[in-house]
Design an enzyme around this catalytic site. Structure first.
Site, PDB file in Angstrom:
ATOM      1  N   HIS A  50      33.073  29.671  63.808  1.00  9.08           N
ATOM      2  CA  HIS A  50      33.178  29.200  63.491  1.00  9.08           C
ATOM      3  C   HIS A  50      32.147  28.310  62.875  1.00  9.08           C
ATOM      4  O   HIS A  50      31.548  28.708  63.107  1.00  9.08           O
ATOM      5  CB  HIS A  50      33.828  28.951  64.427  1.00  9.08           C
ATOM      6  CG  HIS A  50      34.953  29.022  65.507  1.00  9.08           C
ATOM      7  ND1 HIS A  50      36.681  29.349  64.964  1.00  9.08           N
ATOM      8  CD2 HIS A  50      34.874  29.583  66.430  1.00  9.08           C
ATOM      9  CE1 HIS A  50      36.729  29.453  65.293  1.00  9.08           C
ATOM     10  NE2 HIS A  50      36.262  30.162  66.984  1.00  9.08           N
TER      11      HIS A  50
ATOM     12  N   TYR B  95      37.512  28.635  60.104  1.00 10.45           N
ATOM     13  CA  TYR B  95      38.554  27.925  60.500  1.00 10.45           C
ATOM     14  C   TYR B  95      37.707  27.362  61.578  1.00 10.45           C
ATOM     15  O   TYR B  95      36.815  27.789  61.892  1.00 10.45           O
ATOM     16  CB  TYR B  95      39.846  28.199  60.968  1.00 10.45           C
ATOM     17  CG  TYR B  95      39.704  29.032  62.201  1.00 10.45           C
ATOM     18  CD1 TYR B  95      39.566  29.310  62.992  1.00 10.45           C
ATOM     19  CD2 TYR B  95      39.956  30.658  61.372  1.00 10.45           C
ATOM     20  CE1 TYR B  95      39.878  30.396  64.071  1.00 10.45           C
ATOM     21  CE2 TYR B  95      40.152  31.624  61.867  1.00 10.45           C
ATOM     22  CZ  TYR B  95      40.153  32.039  63.357  1.00 10.45           C
ATOM     23  OH  TYR B  95      40.001  32.650  64.250  1.00 10.45           O
TER      24      TYR B  95
END
Ligand SMILES: *[C@@H]1O[C@H](CO)[C@@H](O)[C@H](O)[C@H]1NC(C)=O
Ligand SMILES: *[C@@H]1O[C@H](CO)[C@@H](O)[C@H](O)[C@H]1NC(C)=O
Ligand SMILES: *[C@@H]1O[C@H](CO)[C@@H](O)[C@H](O)[C@H]1NC(C)=O
Length: 308
Positions: free
Chosen positions: A284, A236
């Site tokens: 990330h 995400y």
């Protein structure tokens, strides 16, 4: 007099046709920036990368009436360990919206129709940058997690209108700062709700901020940033990247500070001693995020300040 009147009618007719035409290209109007922008440079069709990715119909922040789908919820639920079902999530949100403002509030800008925003990341490249006055000059100043101002005013400014937080950051905000809650699990929502619940005295037990200024990031927005802006890379998006993209949705002009490494390749925070140059982004997709920010900067969609 008559001529003027005819001209007025003609003008009205042209406007009507204009409105009609725009409305019929519905795919295009979604991507278009609000025509109300009165900045010197507004987002436009020339912002190619922006227009390829931005979808204005996704609300960055939840309101009491946001229609989250179960699909969106399930995507979000799997980001972290979340056992609760959709109904439990919705019930928790309902309770929260009885306390906090049912719609996210945004202050008026200094210049009508031109809301300028500074998004202040935490990169060490801010050190010695002297960006403080430029940051403080913007209508909205968004800071992320701990990012302190005290002792760093020259480089990072002193105003904070919005602070992005999650429970673990543990700070308490002053009465005029928006708490922008990034929720990654139900417990984050429960934590927020709990902080505003009133004890026997009738006062909130443990308020972290002014309840009228709380904003909660929309899980559907996280999904959209992940899928549309990052092509589903990584698990995400990072907090900094989601903050920047949300600014593209709520501001007319975006100034980004404190993103990326410094010129020596260090990824430290501006308030911490230098760490190694090795860069790990964990969950990330750092590379995609910086590529996207670079694109936005190169097309002059955002003002991007690289610091030292
Ligand atoms: C924008 O988002 C809405 C809601 O998810 C979706 O229905 C629509 O297709 C999207 N538009 C584009 C151009 O991706
Ligand atoms: C904080 O602001 C609210 C209005 O948003 C006001 O009702 C409240 O009294 C203020 N609290 C303090 C401690 O100033
Ligand atoms: C980069 O490293 C050199 C040598 O260690 C140092 O003198 C310089 O101040 C550093 N630059 C920044 C921006 O930190």
């Amino acid at each position: 007099m008559r001529v003027q009147f005819k001209m007025l009618i003609a003008l009205l007719a042209v406007t009507t046709i204009g409105v009609f035409l725009t409305a019929s290209y519905s795919g295009w109007i979604e991507l278009k920036m609000p025509s109300s922008c009165r900045c010197e440079k507004c987002f436009s069709e020339e912002d190619v990368f922006l227009n390829q990715h931005l979808n204005r119909s996704i609300e960055p922040f939840l309101s009491a009436t946001t229609k989250l789908t179960e699909d969106e919820y399930n995507w979000w639920r799997h980001l972290q360990r979340n056992r609760h079902n959709f109904n439990y999530f919705k019930a928790t949100l309902d309770k929260l919206f009885k306390i906090i403002s049912p719609t996210p509030v945004l202050e008026k800008s200094k210049t009508e129709g031109c809301r300028t925003c500074a998004v202040v990341g935490n990169s060490v490249n801010l050190k010695g940058s002297r960006y403080g006055p430029l940051i403080d000059f913007q209508d909205i100043v968004i800071r992320i997690n701990q990012g302190p101002t005290k002792g760093f005013e020259e480089d990072v400014g002193s105003r904070t209108t919005h602070r992005v937080m999650y429970p673990e950051s543990g700070s308490v905000l002053d009465n005029s700062t928006h708490l922008v809650m990034f929720i990654f699990k139900i417990r984050d929502l429960e934590w927020l709700l709990g902080s505003f619940l009133t004890g026997t005295s009738g006062k909130p037990v443990n308020p972290r901020a002014n309840k009228d200024l709380v904003m909660v990031l929309n899980p559907a927005f996280m999904k959209y940033v992940h899928q549309k802006w990052l092509g589903k890379k990584g698990k995400y998006p990072s907090t900094g990247f989601m903050t920047l993209i949300s600014a593209l949705h709520i501001c007319d002009e975006v100034h980004a500070f404190g993103f990326g490494a410094d010129s020596n390749g260090s990824w430290s925070h501006y308030w911490q001693p230098m760490k190694s140059k090795k860069f790990k982004t964990g969950n990330h997709p750092g590379k995609q995020e910086y590529a996207a920010i670079d694109k936005l900067a190169n097309e002059n969609t955002i003002y991007f300040y690289k610091g030292n």
